[in-house]
Design an enzyme around this catalytic site. Sequence first.
Site, mmCIF file in Angstrom:
data_model
loop_
_atom_site.group_PDB
_atom_site.id
_atom_site.type_symbol
_atom_site.label_atom_id
_atom_site.label_comp_id
_atom_site.label_asym_id
_atom_site.label_seq_id
_atom_site.Cartn_x
_atom_site.Cartn_y
_atom_site.Cartn_z
ATOM 1 N N ALA A 55 0.804 -1.221 0.000
ATOM 2 C CA ALA A 55 0.000 0.000 0.000
ATOM 3 C C ALA A 55 0.840 1.275 0.000
ATOM 4 C CB ALA A 55 -0.938 0.005 1.207
ATOM 5 N N TYR A 56 2.166 1.145 0.027
ATOM 6 C CA TYR A 56 3.034 2.328 0.023
ATOM 7 C C TYR A 56 3.311 2.796 -1.407
ATOM 8 C CZ TYR A 56 4.146 1.264 4.955
ATOM 9 O OH TYR A 56 4.089 1.016 6.313
ATOM 10 N N GLN A 57 2.279 2.860 -2.197
ATOM 11 C CA GLN A 57 2.378 3.350 -3.575
ATOM 12 C C GLN A 57 3.511 2.639 -4.333
ATOM 13 O OE1 GLN A 57 2.198 7.655 -3.460
ATOM 14 N NE2 GLN A 57 0.304 7.615 -2.305
ATOM 15 N N ASP A 58 4.527 3.369 -4.840
ATOM 16 C CA ASP A 58 5.561 2.710 -5.639
ATOM 17 C C ASP A 58 6.785 2.318 -4.817
ATOM 18 O OD1 ASP A 58 6.342 5.306 -5.174
ATOM 19 O OD2 ASP A 58 7.055 5.700 -7.213
ATOM 20 N N SER A 59 6.639 2.251 -3.499
ATOM 21 C CA SER A 59 7.768 1.931 -2.624
ATOM 22 C C SER A 59 8.386 0.568 -2.930
ATOM 23 C CB SER A 59 7.322 1.976 -1.155
ATOM 24 O OG SER A 59 8.335 1.507 -0.305
#
Length: 340
Positions: A55-59
């Site tokens: 859920a941390y975007q493009d992490s």
Amino acid sequence: MQYRTLGRTGIKVSPYALGALMFATSVGNPDPEDSARMIHKALDAGINLIDTADAYQDSEEIVGKALKGRRDEVVLATKVSRSMGDDPNHQGASRRWIVTAVENSLRRLRTDHIDLYQIHRPDPTTDIEETLSVLSDLIHSGKVRAIGSSGMPASDIVEAQWVADRRGLARFRTEQPPYSLLNRGIEREVLPVAQRHGMGTLVWGPLGQGLLTGRVRKDEPNELRRAAFVKHVNDERRLETVERFISLAEEVGLPLTHLAMAFAIAHPGVTSAIVGPRTMSHLDDLLAGIDVTLTDDVLDRIDEIVPPGTDVGTLDQAYVPPALQQARLRRRPAGERAAA
């Protein structure tokens, strides 16, 4: 770097873990190459545990790319269960979602296995046996090495351990709760329960979501990015307590960040504290404090400011059980509330 055993897994990890939320380009560092340099510097300093989430975007993508050629040096942890879109089934801890989500994380991380796969937040709508069953299958398949929880109340931790034992399933080996000078509530139940069951504990928010960086002062403009949308960052009682810790840090001759981090890893139930630097200067400051040891006298002074087992305010991101969120779950129908 002195390494600690992650619960009873036999996996050795550094007392500082590198959190990757701030490597997401839209919410943290906008330069993926700079994030990669930070990851490499952390590894060179001896930090061997990296924690991210789908859920941390493009992490995950940034971490996966940065670890090319160095994957074997890292204990790689990620998480699942938070919403990944508008589809109601693209979230939670069901078998249906987890078998899809893990493949997505493996692809983004550019790896064939995840060392620690964690349920990001409890999912009351899914039977814990269902969740542990699919996680056990992932371990047997070799795609996951160990499993953990995050934000679980102590009672849920015990239930999960009991179900795993009764059903012969893999059990949660770690828990990831919030912990800092300002939030010590987990000392009351979560940490003792985790220790009793041989679980490792990876604590998040050791810098109080930015309040314990020394850059936030009472009655002064709050320049933290998250101050615009996170309520606890502007809580007056928390800000007053921060001022007391700033005074203590000055008295003992330490930067506030070093005092906060040294406190977080001093508890015998804490395996690692997750740091989430956004810039290289943030990382440099944290690395400069890895050899700080707090004396009993300093720890006693901390206890006087925030007593053990207590919280100064509530974190916005902390897990809140459904019964505390939905009035209908704690109120009988009007016609059934009277004794007569």
